[in-house]
Scaffold this active site. Structure first.
Site, PDB file in Angstrom:
ATOM      1  N   TRP A  99       0.842  -1.212   0.000  1.00  0.00           N
ATOM      2  CA  TRP A  99       0.000   0.000   0.000  1.00  0.00           C
ATOM      3  C   TRP A  99       0.870   1.252   0.000  1.00  0.00           C
ATOM      4  O   TRP A  99       0.402   2.345  -0.302  1.00  0.00           O
ATOM      5  CB  TRP A  99      -0.954   0.006   1.205  1.00  0.00           C
ATOM      6  N   ASP A 100       2.144   1.096   0.304  1.00  0.00           N
ATOM      7  CA  ASP A 100       3.101   2.197   0.257  1.00  0.00           C
ATOM      8  C   ASP A 100       2.950   2.973  -1.059  1.00  0.00           C
ATOM      9  O   ASP A 100       3.085   4.194  -1.110  1.00  0.00           O
ATOM     10  CB  ASP A 100       4.546   1.682   0.332  1.00  0.00           C
ATOM     11  N   GLU A 152       0.682  -2.414  12.745  1.00  0.00           N
ATOM     12  CA  GLU A 152       0.897  -3.864  12.719  1.00  0.00           C
ATOM     13  C   GLU A 152       1.351  -4.433  14.060  1.00  0.00           C
ATOM     14  O   GLU A 152       1.613  -5.632  14.165  1.00  0.00           O
ATOM     15  CB  GLU A 152       1.912  -4.205  11.622  1.00  0.00           C
ATOM     16  N   LYS A 182       2.680   1.172  16.014  1.00  0.00           N
ATOM     17  CA  LYS A 182       3.850   1.187  15.130  1.00  0.00           C
ATOM     18  C   LYS A 182       3.774   2.367  14.155  1.00  0.00           C
ATOM     19  O   LYS A 182       4.791   2.910  13.737  1.00  0.00           O
ATOM     20  CB  LYS A 182       3.866  -0.128  14.366  1.00  0.00           C
ATOM     21  N   GLN A 183       2.573   2.742  13.790  1.00  0.00           N
ATOM     22  CA  GLN A 183       2.391   3.860  12.859  1.00  0.00           C
ATOM     23  C   GLN A 183       0.950   4.348  12.952  1.00  0.00           C
ATOM     24  O   GLN A 183       0.101   3.630  13.477  1.00  0.00           O
ATOM     25  CB  GLN A 183       2.732   3.446  11.431  1.00  0.00           C
TER      26      GLN A 183
END
Ligand code: IFM
Length: 731
Positions: free
Chosen positions: A330-331, A475, A587-588
């Site tokens: 998806w980056d 994640e 994590k993000q």
């Protein structure tokens, strides 16, 4: 202002792996790491071509390292030039972002005491994507002796130990050129390279040698003090993905390149890059570092994008290293694509067509799971089949050996499917490319919506639709239910698909009927979609405006990040995977990512509330590299320019400073794309309105000007933004 060069002034052998990534060049057909021409133990001379994959255990398939084209060996009186022997008297390497030329100037004293100045230049032609060139200037400072140059193609390459190629053919073409033909051992992709060496000075003797796997041209001559030689190496490369007869195509293209000569090729290169920058450049005045690091990111994105085909897309680590094996995440759609949509729309379309051509793989994945429509692979390669490895070793502080960890992303990180749809819709909204939506995009929109409608489950007790057992962008937490990002994007996907159906019905009735009929989308079906849209659970609390990241998140253990400072690694690496799963450690951005993407759905109030709640729980510095740029964009949006700049700097240093210590694995493409978004959408405050993009700038202290162009529906808009006391200028 001259701010176009990435420069290194010392040769530090230990930094070679990371600097090889930084000095990657390419042209949208291939990428080549900045490995030195003469070769060193431990170097990683990697050239990756879009779409050239071969099978491999565990990771399923990977981009294959092509035969090396950069090799160029210089012998002075029999001593081979190498910077780890003799003495390096001066050294400078620079990557000129303006035209993609990588130059190295070295003053070297051989172990025997001969001093030579060498200037290597190389580029991958943007104007003729199958052509590569190396030029070497050799000047004797103080010696009179024989000089021998060896340049050719080396098929003795591997991907970290694994050899993908079988030799098909090789040999001299004439006394100044050679060719090599190889084939991947499982997928059968044939690759041909042809190379020539030209030294134009009189008295030089050329000969071609058929060394096994490494056909080479040799040029021999003499140099006396003050005398120079200029040697040009030309390489042509084709594969069976490009043409039926790659060998003939390579030999012919090489002949043309030799006829043109280095200067002409360089001129075409400079012109092609000038055209690209004319539309894609961003100028930041008042902060040279920010200006250069963003330009570098845009350079790396531009060379990695599939400019010449629509069956490939940009891998997470671009074409600059082995990280993630050349797989697409998806980056690409969420982080990198917006830059292309707004500045290089034809390239953006190629990248989205890749998702159309990989629909069969996505459909098969859905069917295998007993679901409908298209379920995109978390990691995608050539066919769209899932290529995420199921087990990988992870190192934690208390374990010396890698602990094998089951990776669930390929099974349950579902949001990728909505991310692809989001990108398709966004491209359409910005470009107005009706042809794309009609023939490619609509099918993606409808198939992804079908997937969500079949994946959502009715919970009779709670009277809601739920999406159970997923991984969201954060994640650190797997097997969760009702991840806000996943549910929010799934709902958006269903709504957007309904809009596309309306559009098809009004504008392309016959085509729309055919598509809906083929996908079994009856009115009853579409009503079921509406029921899912209405009932899909989003843990939004109207009292606080907070959105729960997933059901049960509020019950997890709170962690005070300060208690673990100072640190140099992620909290997950410190605490371990299982403990982190039980804690409020992200994590993000996850909920924040949803608010970032759907800024027209959620209120400013919700953004502020969730920003304050989730930012202190997000491991921005050591978590995912995808985090800092988005945090920067959001911080700018809520007006915290100090934090925004801090996150921006973090993102900007990801590859140029190797601040995560893993740049050797390749450029962080998502960070590069995120940087553009942080600047344009964050500091520039650009938002898409029904009348087109509008800027509401919030420039960091010290930035005196931010200027860029955006293409909206075929029209180029120039943004020239200043600090608040100056009026923004939009042409
Ligand atoms: O796609 C990302 C993911 O969000 C975090 N881990 C790395 C992946 C590839 O960059």
């Amino acid at each position: 202002m001259e701010n176009w060069k990435i420069v290194e002034e010392t040769f530090v052998p230990d930094l070679m792996p990371y600097r090889e990534t930084v000095y990657t060049i390419g042209n949208g057909y291939l990428g080549t790491r900045g490995t030195f021409e003469e070769g060193y133990a431990g170097r990683s001379p990697v050239t990756l071509l879009h779409g050239v994959f071969n099978d491999l255990a565990i990771v399923h398939t990977e981009l294959v390292n092509a035969p090396t084209w950069i090799d160029f060996h210089v012998y002075i009186g029999g001593a081979r030039f190498r910077m780890d022997q003799g003495e390096v008297l001066s050294y400078r390497r620079e990557l000129d972002l303006r035209n993609g030329v990588l130059t190295r100037t070295v003053l070297w004293r051989s172990p025997a005491g001969s001093t030579v100045q060498l200037i290597f230049e190389r580029f991958a032609s943007l104007a003729s994507p199958h052509i590569l060139a190396v030029r070497c200037h050799i000047t004797s400072v103080d010696f009179s002796s024989a000089v021998e140059l060896r340049a050719g193609i080396s098929g003795i390459v591997d991907n970290e130990g694994y050899r993908h190629w079988q030799l098909l053919d090789q040999g001299p073409v004439d006394s100044q050129s050679v060719h090599l033909q190889v084939r991947t051992n499982a997928t059968g992709v044939v690759l041909s390279e042809a190379a020539a060496l030209h030294v134009s000075q009189p008295g030089i003797v050329h000969s071609a040698r058929d060394c096994l796997w490494a056909p080479t041209v040799i040029a021999e001559g003499q140099l006396a003090p003050g005398q120079s030689l200029v040697a040009d190496k030309f390489v042509a490369i084709y594969t069976s993905r490009d043409t039926k007869d790659p060998a003939a195509a390579a030999v012919e293209a090489l002949a043309q390149a030799r006829d043109s000569g280095y200067a002409e090729l360089l001129e075409a290169q400079t012109e092609a890059w000038a055209l690209l920058w004319e539309r894609s450049n961003v100028v930041i005045e008042g902060d040279e570092e920010a200006d250069l690091s963003l330009r570098y990111a845009l350079f790396q994105l531009s060379i990695a994008a599939p400019r010449f085909e629509e069956r490939a897309s940009i891998p997470a680590k671009t074409l600059s290293g082995y990280g993630y094996r050349g797989h697409v995440f998806w980056d690409t759609e969420i982080f990198m694509l917006p830059f292309f949509i707004y500045t290089q729309p034809a390239v953006a379309r190629n990248m989205l067509e890749y998702r159309y051509w990989t629909l069969p793989g996505a459909r098969q994945k859905a069917t295998k799971e007993g679901l409908e429509g298209a379920m995109y692979a978390w990691e995608s390669a050539e066919t769209g089949a899932e290529t995420t490895p199921r087990w990988i070793p992870v190192w934690t502080q208390d374990k010396e050996e890698g602990e094998l960890v089951r990776i669930w992303c390929g099974d349950i990180e579902l949001h990728i499917t909505a991310d692809v749809a989001y990108a398709v819709y966004n491209y359409w909204r910005v470009t107005g490319d009706e042809d794309f939506m009609r023939y490619y995009g609509a099918e993606i929109m409808l198939e992804t919506a079908r997937f969500w409608a079949s994946r959502a489950e009715w919970n009779a007790e709670r009277q809601v639709y739920e999406i159970c057992d997923v991984i969201g962008p954060d994640e650190n937490h797997d097997h969760v239910t009702n991840n806000a990002f996943t549910n929010g994007m799934a709902r958006w996907n269903l709504e957007a698909a309904l809009q596309v159906i309306e559009w098809l019905r009004s504008n392309h009735t016959q085509h729309g009927d055919e598509l809906l009929g083929r996908l079994g989308l009856t009115d009853t079906r579409l009503d079921q979609w509406r029921t899912v849209i209405e009932g899909l659970y989003i843990g939004f609390d109207p009292g606080t405006s907070l959105i729960e990241q997933f059901s049960g998140f509020y019950e997890l253990q709170e962690v005070l990040f300060e208690e673990y400072e100072p640190r140099t690694t992620s909290l997950q690496a410190i605490l371990g995977v299982a403990t982190t799963q039980q804690c409020q450690i992200l994590k993000q951005p996850d909920v924040l990512m949803l608010l970032y993407l759907l800024d027209d759905v959620y209120t400013e109030e919700a953004l502020h509330a969730n920003w304050s709640y989730y930012t202190p729980k997000t491991d921005v510095t050591y978590g995912s590299s995808l985090g800092p740029a988005i945090q920067a964009a959001l911080a700018a949006r809520i007006g915290d320019l100090e934090q925004a700049y801090h996150f921006f700097e973090l993102a900007a240093g990801t590859d140029l400073l190797d601040n995560r210590g893993n740049t050797s694995e390749g450029i962080h493409g998502a960070t590069a794309g995120g940087l553009w978004q942080a600047v344009v959408f964050g500091f520039g405050g650009v938002r898409l309105t029904p009348d087109g993009p509008v800027a509401e700038p919030r420039l960091p202290a010290g930035w005196t000007r931010l200027a860029f162009k955006l293409c909206y529906r075929g029209e180029w808009l120039e943004f020239d933004l200043r600090q608040p006391d100056d009026e923004p200028l939009i042409h």
